[in-house]
Every structure is written in C-alpha cells, then in structure tokens.
Enzyme design. Structure first.
Site, short mmCIF file in Angstrom:
data_model
loop_
_atom_site.label_atom_id
_atom_site.label_comp_id
_atom_site.label_asym_id
_atom_site.label_seq_id
_atom_site.Cartn_x
_atom_site.Cartn_y
_atom_site.Cartn_z
N HIS A 263 0.82 -1.30 0.16
CA HIS A 263 -0.02 0.06 0.02
C HIS A 263 0.72 1.39 -0.16
O HIS A 263 0.29 1.95 0.37
CB HIS A 263 -0.82 -0.04 1.25
CG HIS A 263 -1.90 -0.83 1.28
ND1 HIS A 263 -3.21 -0.15 0.55
CD2 HIS A 263 -2.71 -2.11 1.51
CE1 HIS A 263 -4.07 -1.22 0.20
NE2 HIS A 263 -3.49 -2.53 1.02
N LYS B 103 -9.16 13.75 3.32
CA LYS B 103 -8.54 13.08 3.68
C LYS B 103 -7.54 12.77 5.06
O LYS B 103 -7.75 13.78 5.66
CB LYS B 103 -7.57 12.67 2.12
CG LYS B 103 -6.77 14.18 2.61
CD LYS B 103 -6.05 13.86 0.83
CE LYS B 103 -7.15 13.74 -0.65
NZ LYS B 103 -6.64 12.83 -0.83
N ARG B 104 -6.76 11.74 5.09
CA ARG B 104 -6.02 11.76 6.33
C ARG B 104 -4.93 13.05 6.13
O ARG B 104 -4.70 13.28 4.98
CB ARG B 104 -4.97 11.14 6.42
CG ARG B 104 -5.85 9.76 7.70
CD ARG B 104 -6.55 9.98 8.71
NE ARG B 104 -6.09 10.31 9.39
CZ ARG B 104 -5.99 8.98 11.24
NH1 ARG B 104 -6.52 8.28 10.68
NH2 ARG B 104 -4.78 9.57 11.21
N LYS C 232 0.17 14.38 1.18
CA LYS C 232 -1.21 14.94 1.13
C LYS C 232 -1.15 16.01 0.94
O LYS C 232 -1.99 16.62 0.00
CB LYS C 232 -2.42 13.99 1.92
CG LYS C 232 -2.31 12.77 1.95
CD LYS C 232 -3.18 12.11 2.42
CE LYS C 232 -3.81 10.69 2.50
NZ LYS C 232 -3.71 10.58 1.87
N THR D 31 -8.94 6.16 -2.92
CA THR D 31 -10.20 6.16 -3.45
C THR D 31 -10.90 7.26 -3.13
O THR D 31 -11.63 6.94 -3.84
CB THR D 31 -10.57 4.96 -2.32
OG1 THR D 31 -10.25 5.78 -1.02
CG2 THR D 31 -9.66 3.63 -2.76
N LYS E 98 -14.33 8.61 -5.29
CA LYS E 98 -15.88 8.79 -4.68
C LYS E 98 -16.23 10.21 -5.49
O LYS E 98 -17.37 10.32 -5.42
CB LYS E 98 -15.70 8.73 -2.77
CG LYS E 98 -15.26 7.31 -2.68
CD LYS E 98 -14.91 7.63 -0.92
CE LYS E 98 -14.35 6.97 0.22
NZ LYS E 98 -13.68 6.52 0.63
C1 LIG Z 1 -12.57 6.72 0.92
C2 LIG Z 1 -12.22 7.78 2.46
C3 LIG Z 1 -10.96 8.70 2.65
C4 LIG Z 1 -9.46 7.77 1.89
O1 LIG Z 1 -9.76 9.15 0.84
P1 LIG Z 1 -7.83 9.04 -0.20
O2 LIG Z 1 -8.53 10.59 0.21
O3 LIG Z 1 -8.13 8.41 -0.76
O4 LIG Z 1 -7.04 9.98 1.33
C5 LIG Z 1 -10.60 8.79 4.16
N1 LIG Z 1 -11.42 8.69 5.11
C6 LIG Z 1 -12.20 8.08 4.43
C7 LIG Z 1 -13.75 8.63 6.06
C8 LIG Z 1 -13.07 7.87 3.49
O5 LIG Z 1 -14.66 7.58 3.09
#
Ligand SMILES: *Cc1c(COP(=O)(O)O)cnc(C)c1O
Length: 819
Positions: free
Chosen positions: A358, A546-547, A552, A654, A658
């Site tokens: 990952h 995101k985190r 990032k 991911t 979305k």
């Molecule tokens: C999809 C998702 C993530 C991953 O987000 P990235 O932008 O790919 O880091 C993290 N937290 C939640 C709650 C998510 O739904």
C-alpha cells in the site's frame, strides 16, 4: 430474490423489539432506542439469508478468501444493509407513517470506525463487492473497544476524544464463543525428540495466553440473498481471575493475563501510513492472525482430511504487511500441529498467502527489532529464521557472492525482521494498488524482488462501492441516473458510461447541476449546524478531505488560500468567482506538524471568514471529525476534488474515485489512481498540475532540490511564507507556525527542506486553480465536465477490482443463494 418487504410485519417487529429490548412503546422511545429496534428488525431478514448462505457454502464447498486486515472502516451499517436488501425506500416510508425520519434514525448509529483511512475503507468496500458478486469471503480483523478517535476542534486545535462506539451495543454483531481460540505469547520453546515420529517437537512453555472470541458481523450482498461475514476478534482472559491462583503463587501471572487480554483489543492505533514500532501493536497483529488462521484451518478440517490441499479451499489476502505473521503462523500450525515436513508446509503456505503493498514510504515499512519479536513470539521467530535462512541461500544461488543482494532482500538483517520481505518471499502474489504505484514497485522500491520473481508481481487498481458512495450517499443523483439509463449500474458500474449521450443535453445538464446544488444545500446546512459558518451554496465547493499527512499536502492548499486572499485584498476590483474551501482531516495523535497544519487551516479560516471587506468571496471551512458517515454527504456536494499529493507518494487514493462518481472533476497531480482517472475522463475534464512522479524521484535520487530558489525568485511565495512567521495568522504568538516555515525552507536542521515539493509545485497549482475558476464560469462547460466525470467513473468500482483479484489471484468459485 429476498422475501417481499411486508410493511405491517416490519412495523410489528419494530414495536416488539422496543418492548423486549427497552420496555418502551413507539411514543416514549428515544431515537437511539428506535434505531436499535429498527436495526434488530432489519437484522431478522439478514439472519435468514445469512443462514441460507452458510448452508450453500457447506453444500457447495467453494474456495474462500480470508481478507486479513488490521482495519475495516465500515461506517454505519443500517442504511447500507437496507440499501443492499433493496428495502431502503420501503423502510423509509414505513417509518414516516410512524412519524420518524429515517435520516434522523440513521444518524443515531455511531460509525464503526475500525480503521484510519483509505486502507481500512478499501477493506470495507471489498467486503461489499465480494458479497454482491457472490464470492465466499471472510473479513478477519480486530474488535477494537475504541475505534478511530473522535475529533473535536477547540480554539483551532485538534482534540482527540475516545470513540466509545459500543456503549449502546452493536445491534448487528453476533458473539460466537463456540469458536473461541487460544493465542499464546512469550515464554520459551522446549525441544523434545519424539520417538514415534522421529522428529523434534517444539513446545511453548511459560507463556501467557488470551482467549480470542469472535464477533460476526453480516456483510449483505446487493439484492442477491448472499450474506458473508466480517469476523472481528475480542480478547478475554483465559482463566477467570481465580483466587486459588493466589495460593499457587500464580497471582502475578493471573493479573498479567487479565491485563494482556484487556489491553490487546483496547484501541486502534491512529497512525495512517506510519509505523510506530510499539510492542502492543505486534501483539494485536499476532492475536487476530493466530485466531483467524486457527479458525480457517479448523473450518477446512471439518470437511477435508488432507491438509496438504488447504490452498485449494482457502486463500489469505494480506492487507499491507500488518497481517504478515499469518505466513509464519500457518507454517507453525502445519509443522507443529499437523505434522507436515518443512517443504510440504512451505508449499501449502506459499500457495495460500498473497500480499497487497500500500505504500512505498520508508516511514511506513514495518521492521521489528529481533529482541522484541523473538521475546513476544518465540516459535514464530524460529520459523521466520528458518524461512530467512533458506531464502538467503536462494539469493546466493541466484547471485553468487553478491552481498548487496542479501543486504537488500533478506528477511532478517541488521537486527530487524522486515515484514514486507517476508510477505514477498512467502506470497504467491504481490500487488500494487494503482498502475503507477505498481510500476514504481517493480522499477524502484522492490526492483530486486521483481528481478528475482517477476511472476509474482501484478497490479490491482483500487475501487469503491457505488452502493454506498452513490446509491446511499446521493439518492437524488442515484435516482436521476436510474431514470436515464436504468438501474443496472448498481451492480455493473460500467453501464454508467451510457450517461455520455446526455452530457450535451441542456435539460440533463440543468437537472444534473440542480442535484449538485441540492446536495450543496444539504452540506451547507450541516456546516451551519456543526461549524456555525454560513457558506454560499452558489460558490465553488473546493474540497480536500482525507487524512492529514505531509505527503497529501493540505499545506499546499492552505498556502494557496493565503495567496488568493492576498490577491483579493490587493485587487478588490478583480473579478473573482466566490469559493468555499472545505477541509476535513484527522491527524495522528502524535504527529505534531500535521496537528499544527490543522491549527493553521483554522487560523486562516478565522481571519478570512471574519473579514467583511472581501464580501464573502472566500470562505474556509474545516469540518470536524471527518468520517465515513459525513464523507458520504461531502462527496455528493463537491464541485472540485483536491488530489494534490506529491507525485509518487499516494499509492492509489480512493477518495478521488468517490468524488469522480459524484461528478466532481479532479484538481490533482499525476499520482496514484489520478493517472487512471485522467485516462478515463480525458485530460480536458480534469485539472492536472505539478511535477511528475519520475521528476520527483529524480530529484530525490540527486539530493533533493532547493526551495530557496522559489523563495528568492517569487514574491508571491515569499509573501505567503513570511506570513507564517510575522503573526498575520497568529497575532498572539507569531512563532506559532515557525515549524511549518522551517519545514519548507529549513536551514537549521539535518532534514532536507520541503521534502514534499510544495514550493516547486506552488505556481503550477495556482495556475491550475485559475483554470478551475475559468471553467466554472462556463456553466454548460462545467455541467458537461461534471457529468463526464460521473459517466467515466465505471472503472473505479470495487466490483471491478474484486473481479480482477478473483480472476488473476484468488480463483474463487461463484455461488448463488436462493431466497
Ligand atoms: C475514502 C476515504 C478515505 C481515503 O481518502 P483518500 O483521499 O484516498 O486518502 C479516508 N477516509 C474516509 C472516511 C474515506 O471515506
């Protein structure tokens, strides 16, 4: 198909549950009690399908995948279960008749936040897809008493609050004490020669142990009667605290076993993409893996006599290196309990285990000190030593006299056990999670392994489930899509490309953008209620959720906001399309710079949101406690998807998928799955900027770059950076953001400056943002672009990802379950 929903039966069931659970009637019950009663009613339906599915598995004996993961970021279950039972609208109507709003009832459920971010959510999406496609699967994990912490923002700072998600009880879980397993830690190994078998026996003595108790959570497939199982393990002391152990002098041991059991599943480590090397974490790993592997072997042996063929009926997918002790645990069981010879056991193990990588970031690689590892898991360590001895021999055979290869590939080296090396050596498959990421693994990070065993390496680009992230999250758009192309997209997302014929249709454009507007209203209301900030739903909703992590680059985003604010202040007359910059992010509790970045975002928000002179042209919002449940609303309302990681650092992402599914174009770097998103949607329907992965890697291989060149030569950048240390956003303490300033320009530490190339990419990012504004002003152009994103998102369903895992790695049999 499942039994038709019967409203009267359902209502009776809710009433009866309220009575037996709480001695309440509908009129006096609290919302939480109604939520529980509704959940138990829904669970009734699920249980029938669950039993039926398990019966089919017994009869047909399909091969199963055990998806082993330290994290399952499930979010809420009630809404998703009703969606997948295709009873959502029926339940909603039934509850309306009783005077309840389903949204409010759903809102009573705490998120099951047994994960940090993308890796844990991927596991959750995979379980949804496995059940929907009709594959036999177990999720294997830990039932943390406390999940991901809840985030409060106080005075602009993140405060972590414990997530006591089980306090009202979890209506969907089922305790299964009959499948309990014992897991042993510590002690020593006594070797005894066994005359009968002419082999050494390895006996663990002086150990502590805990009892692992499984809790099963149903995973409902979409409209197909399949219900799989997420099995999460709780820990209990093996002997109830007995007084006689005091007499025997075992008092100390009894206390220790009690503490071990209590501590082991207490809390999820809140680190994303970061290895902290804590002993308790290794205990968690071995705890759930030993229990899961024991359970998988026991299940196999119920109906099969030849353990040498185990891999024909079971496969273990290791979600990152966290579950890699599964390799040695399976070897232990096969050698010590099943009596196989080493070569036989190794053949079974290497045909059972597969590994997903990952990340390539050094700070995320798990390397356990030998001292710790061998003390905690003495037998497991012996087995890994032997695996390593044989592997090193193999390397020597292939590369005679090449010490460098051994240094780079050995499993045990320099006093450490390297979990990734073990996973690659023992796995029959090693996959990356996006095309670019897999190429970087093969050509850079894991080059030596790839050269030695190229056949193991493959790519599986991540995906997301459209059932949660469109059908449940965005009912308006889901209905609109179904009206236009039918409902097959729900289980076959490739169908969504049929929307392409509507992208130039004026009426469709208006409807599509009106739905986006409705979703922006819904989010604006949430922001008003939770943040007390009014945002203009007609402004551009530019979203980064995101985190919080340096790679990032939330910092790049907020520095650009500071730059825009300067520009608006300098040129009040300049045409400027109103913007709302929305952030949501948790920082690991011990990650100081990440937490300071949250404070910076909130400080900039305070100044900008309260500056009347800019007429509300700019707003900055930090949404507290970003999690799956509010994420669903956020994606539906986004105009722009910020995916701005330093190229090469985000393995896939991911969140990007979305947003795309919900019609938000990507503003991003050519990193992770962004590359494939652009391939699908076309570069003209995204806003791409910044260094390429190869350019970043080239800089890194040549000692970095000099951010001072940008600081000295660009007055916009210089001004923004000076505002970090002149008190502009911290009048009470101008030094507050010094660490962030230093991280970018650093001169006085041994770290390299601006490791994440923020200044290098700044101007290119600002230009891309200008393109966004220009594009948004063109209403039909934007509507077309947004629709193209939704229409081209078919590749990014986790159904596609799972089908590829099945076809190319697991080779599972499909099952059907009749109602
Ligand atoms: C999809 C998702 C993530 C991953 O987000 P990235 O932008 O790919 O880091 C993290 N937290 C939640 C709650 C998510 O739904």
């Amino acid at each position: 198909m499942s039994k038709r929903f019967d409203k009267e039966v359902f209502i009776e069931s809710v009433k009866s549950n309220l009575k037996t659970l709480y001695r309440q009637t509908l009129v006096d019950a609290t919302k939480q009690q109604v939520f529980q009663a509704v959940s138990y009613a829904v669970k009734d339906t699920i249980i029938d399908n669950w039993m039926e599915t398990q019966k089919v598995y017994e009869e047909e004996d399909p091969k199963m995948v055990y998806y082993m993961s330290m994290e399952f970021l499930m979010g809420r279950a009630l809404g998703n279960n009703m969606i997948n039972l295709t009873e959502y609208k029926e339940v909603k109507e039934a509850l309306e008749e009783l005077g309840f709003d389903l949204n409010v009832i759903e809102d009573q459920e705490p998120d099951a936040a047994l994960g940090n971010g993308g890796l844990g959510r991927l596991a959750a999406c995979f379980l949804d897809s496995l059940a929907t496609l009709g594959y036999a699967a177990y999720g294997c994990g830990i039932r943390y008493r406390y999940g991901m912490f809840k985030q409060k923002i106080e005075n602009g700072y993140q405060i972590e609050v414990p997530d006591n998600w089980l306090k009202d009880g979890n209506p969907f879980e089922l305790r299964r004490p009959e499948y309990a397993k014992e897991v042993k830690f510590g002690g020593y190994i006594r070797v005894e020669y066994d005359e009968a078998t002419k082999r050494n026996k390895f006996i663990q003595e002086g150990y502590q142990s805990v009892r692992a108790i499984p809790f099963d959570i149903p995973i409902v497939g979409y409209n197909n009667n399949v219900v799989n199982t997420l099995r999460v393990w709780d820990a209990e002391a093996i002997n109830d605290f007995q007084l006689d152990s005091f007499d025997k002098g075992d008092y100390q041991k009894a206390v220790e076993q009690e503490n071990l059991a209590r501590n082991i599943v207490e809390v999820l480590y809140p680190n994303d993409n970061h290895y902290a090397g804590k002993e308790l974490r290794l205990k968690q790993q071995y705890f759930f893996i030993s229990a899961s592997v024991q359970a998988a072997v026991a299940k196999y042996k119920k109906n099969h006599s030849d353990i040498r063929k185990f891999y024909e009926k079971a496969t273990f997918q290791l979600n990152d290196t966290h579950p890699t002790v599964a390799v040695a645990e399976l070897m232990r069981i096969l050698l010590d309990e099943e009596g196989l010879e080493w070569d036989e056991a190794w053949e079974v193990t290497t045909k059972t285990c597969a590994y997903t990588n990952h990340t390539i970031m050094a700070e995320a690689l798990e390397k356990w000190p030998i001292e710790l590892f061998s003390r905690l898991l003495p037998r497991i360590y012996q087995i890994i030593e032997e695996i390593n001895r044989r592997f090193v021999e193999e390397i020597q055979k292939k590369y005679p006299g090449n010490q460098e290869k051994i240094r780079k590939m050995a499993i045990i080296y320099d006093g450490q056990v390297k979990m990734a090396h073990l996973a690659i050596c023992a796995g029959y498959s090693v996959n990356g999670v996006a095309a670019l990421h897999t190429e970087i693994l093969k050509n850079q990070e894991l080059k030596d392994f790839y050269e030695m065993m190229p056949e193991k390496f493959n790519n599986k680009t991540n995906g997301i489930t459209q059932r949660r992230f469109l059908l449940h999250a965005n009912p308006l758009l889901a209905d609109w899509v179904t009206e236009h192309i039918g409902d097959e997209w729900i289980t076959d997302l490739a169908q969504i490309s049929k929307l392409k014929v509507y992208v130039d249709d004026e009426k469709a454009q208006q409807e599509f953008m009106n739905i986006k507007y409705q979703n922006k209203l819904r989010l604006a209301k949430y922001i008003r209620e939770h943040n007390g900030i009014d945002v203009d739903p007609r402004s551009i909703f530019d979203v980064q959720v995101k985190r919080l992590h340096e790679y990032k680059r939330q910092l790049l985003n907020i520095l650009h906001v500071m730059y825009l604010y300067n520009k608006i202040k300098d040129h009040p007359e300049m045409p400027f399309y109103p913007r709302t910059f929305i952030f949501g992010a948790k920082a690991a509790a011990g990650y100081r710079r990440a937490k300071l970045t949250i404070k910076l975002i909130n400080s900039v928000a305070d100044v900008i949101n309260n500056d009347k002179s800019i007429n509300g042209k700019l707003k900055v919002v930090f949404i507290e406690d970003y999690r799956v449940s509010n994420a669903e609303w956020i994606f539906a309302a986004a105009d722009v998807s910020e995916q701005i990681s330093t190229a090469s650092k985000e393995a896939s992402g991911t969140g990007n998928m979305k947003f795309m599914l919900n019609g938000a174009p990507t503003l991003g770097t050519m990193d992770g799955a962004n590359v494939e998103i652009v391939q699908e949607v076309g570069e003209e329907n995204a806003f791409i900027f910044g260094l390429s992965a190869q350019e970043v890697i080239n800089y890194e291989n040549n000692g970095g770059y000099n951010p001072m060149d940008y600081f000295n030569n660009d007055q916009d950048i210089r001004r923004v950076l000076m505002q970090l240390i002149n008190g502009e956003y911290a009048p009470d303490d101008p030094e507050r953001f010094r660490d962030i300033y230093d991280s970018l320009l650093n001169t006085n530490s041994s770290d390299r400056a601006d490791t994440y190339f923020i200044l290098a990419d700044f101007k290119s990012y600002a230009e891309a943002q200008e393109r966004v504004e220009k594009a948004y002003r063109d209403e039909t152009g934007w509507a077309r672009m947004a629709m193209m994103n939704t229409a081209c998102s078919g590749k990014f369903t986790s159904d596609r990802t799972i089908q590829q895992y099945v076809d190319e790695i697991w080779h599972l049999d499909k099952v059907t379950v009749e109602a």
